[in-house]
Design a protein around this motif. Structure first.
Motif, PDB file in Angstrom:
ATOM      1  N   THR A  74      -1.090   6.348   0.194  1.00 30.99           N
ATOM      2  CA  THR A  74      -0.867   5.040   1.341  1.00 30.99           C
ATOM      3  C   THR A  74      -2.351   4.810   1.622  1.00 30.99           C
ATOM      4  N   THR A  78      -3.929   1.218   0.618  1.00 28.47           N
ATOM      5  CA  THR A  78      -4.193   0.214   1.475  1.00 28.47           C
ATOM      6  C   THR A  78      -5.437  -0.444   1.592  1.00 28.47           C
ATOM      7  N   SER A 110       1.139  -9.147  -9.784  1.00 28.49           N
ATOM      8  CA  SER A 110       2.093  -8.468  -8.644  1.00 28.49           C
ATOM      9  C   SER A 110       3.431  -8.973  -8.933  1.00 28.49           C
ATOM     10  N   ASP A 163      -1.621   0.995  -9.302  1.00 26.86           N
ATOM     11  CA  ASP A 163      -1.055   0.441  -7.998  1.00 26.86           C
ATOM     12  C   ASP A 163      -2.046  -0.373  -7.362  1.00 26.86           C
ATOM     13  N   GLY A 167      -1.100  -4.484  -6.667  1.00 29.00           N
ATOM     14  CA  GLY A 167      -0.604  -5.145  -5.414  1.00 29.00           C
ATOM     15  C   GLY A 167      -1.784  -6.047  -4.955  1.00 29.00           C
ATOM     16  N   LEU A 219       2.302  -3.974   5.696  1.00 27.47           N
ATOM     17  CA  LEU A 219       2.822  -3.851   4.456  1.00 27.47           C
ATOM     18  C   LEU A 219       2.561  -2.970   3.454  1.00 27.47           C
ATOM     19  N   ASN A 220       1.326  -2.969   3.295  1.00 23.36           N
ATOM     20  CA  ASN A 220       0.852  -1.787   2.295  1.00 23.36           C
ATOM     21  C   ASN A 220       1.247  -0.269   2.941  1.00 23.36           C
ATOM     22  N   TYR A 223       4.759   0.102   2.280  1.00 23.60           N
ATOM     23  CA  TYR A 223       5.091   0.139   0.710  1.00 23.60           C
ATOM     24  C   TYR A 223       4.590   1.673   0.216  1.00 23.60           C
ATOM     25  N   LYS A 226       6.928   4.736   0.958  1.00 25.09           N
ATOM     26  CA  LYS A 226       8.276   4.756   0.337  1.00 25.09           C
ATOM     27  C   LYS A 226       8.014   4.605  -1.330  1.00 25.09           C
ATOM     28  N   VAL A 227       6.801   4.606  -1.899  1.00 29.93           N
ATOM     29  CA  VAL A 227       6.476   4.422  -3.241  1.00 29.93           C
ATOM     30  C   VAL A 227       7.229   5.257  -3.973  1.00 29.93           C
TER      31      VAL A 227
END
Length: 291
Positions: A74, A78, A110, A163, A167, A219-220, A223, A226-227
């Motif tokens: 995360t 991010t 994306s 990832d 993103g 938002l990052n 996300y 909960k990846v």
């Protein structure tokens, strides 16, 4: 249309009801089940208190490792998505040739389904005949060829890299929208005062993008917490659980019929996301002026 018109509060009841049924209620029910011994191996359900939570947080278990992996992914993704997205937005908001083409190319990753991205990069990063290793060998850099998704030392970094690649374009589009909303008169005044590009960015662009950056960060983070599908498609938590995150652990618990353990992990993340999301919004928007 009168944009200043205020609609009655009960206009929001439908949306609130749908959100409650589809999001809040399942989370609350999951928290309830986490206090039981629910499993596929027994038809009876017994209350066990905080036993499942103690199992998750005890130092001898693997769950703390999964929590650490989730938080690491995360934080790293991010930071990189936000910084790279901002950098690309600034570059692609300047007067360059084929501006829209470059924006489209950078945004394209994306919109690809995450599972498709995972399957494509599983092939690209194949240690034997993957495109990346073959390219490195072809240009005389065979020494840099790695077992990208197999080596325990670099597999998690490879997952995070994929990832970030996927993103960054989405964050870039949000930043471009934020830059487009900045009045041009500020830049014109700065140019008259002799400000260079860096001074314009530091004193105009960055402060005016604060709210956009705050939204992107939130938002990052949500996300990242909960990846699941990216990790599942690339490594399925391997090798040796080195890339295991909380929701791949939840998936495996449910696959084994250990429903109580799965709901416990899910409940921990559900509550943590509410907590971190709330405080991040409060911190990042503390100086926002409401008109």
């Amino acid at each position: 249309m009168n944009k200043s018109k205020l609609y009655p509060w009960y206009f929001a009841i439908g949306a609130i009801a749908i959100y409650t049924v589809l999001s809040v209620l399942p989370g609350v029910i999951g928290i309830g089940y986490s206090f039981t011994d629910w499993s596929a191996y027994s038809k009876e359900l017994h209350f066990v208190g905080f036993k499942n939570f103690a199992e998750v947080f005890k130092g001898s278990g693997d769950y703390l490792k999964y929590i650490k992996n989730t938080l690491l992914l995360t934080v790293v993704t991010t930071i990189f998505k936000t910084v790279l997205g901002l950098f690309l937005a600034v570059i692609l908001s300047s007067h360059i040739k084929f501006q829209n083409f470059h924006r489209g190319v950078m945004y394209m990753p994306s919109i690809l389904p995450i599972l498709v991205t995972g399957l494509v990069f599983t092939s690209i990063l194949n240690p034997k005949n993957g495109f990346l290793n073959e390219l490195l060998r072809a240009i005389g850099l065979g020494g840099l060829a790695q077992k990208w998704l197999v080596d325990p030392q670099i597999a998690f970094g490879s997952v995070m890299g994929v990832d970030i690649w996927r993103g960054t374009g989405y964050i870039m589009t949000m930043m471009i929208a934020g830059i487009a909303a900045i009045p041009k008169v500020y830049y014109e005044a700065a140019a008259i005062d002799g400000a260079n590009a860096w001074q314009k960015f530091r004193n105009i662009t960055l402060p005016m993008l604060r709210q956009t950056i705050a939204v992107c960060v939130v938002l990052n983070v949500l996300y990242g917490l909960k990846v699941f599908d990216m990790v599942y498609a690339l490594t399925n938590g391997g090798p040796g659980h080195r890339t295991e995150v909380m929701y791949t652990a939840v998936f495996k618990m449910f696959s084994k019929g250990l429903y109580a353990e799965g709901t416990t992990i899910s409940s921990v993340m559900f509550l943590f996301m509410i907590f971190i999301g709330y405080f991040m919004v409060k911190i990042l928007t503390k100086d926002e002026v409401v008109e």
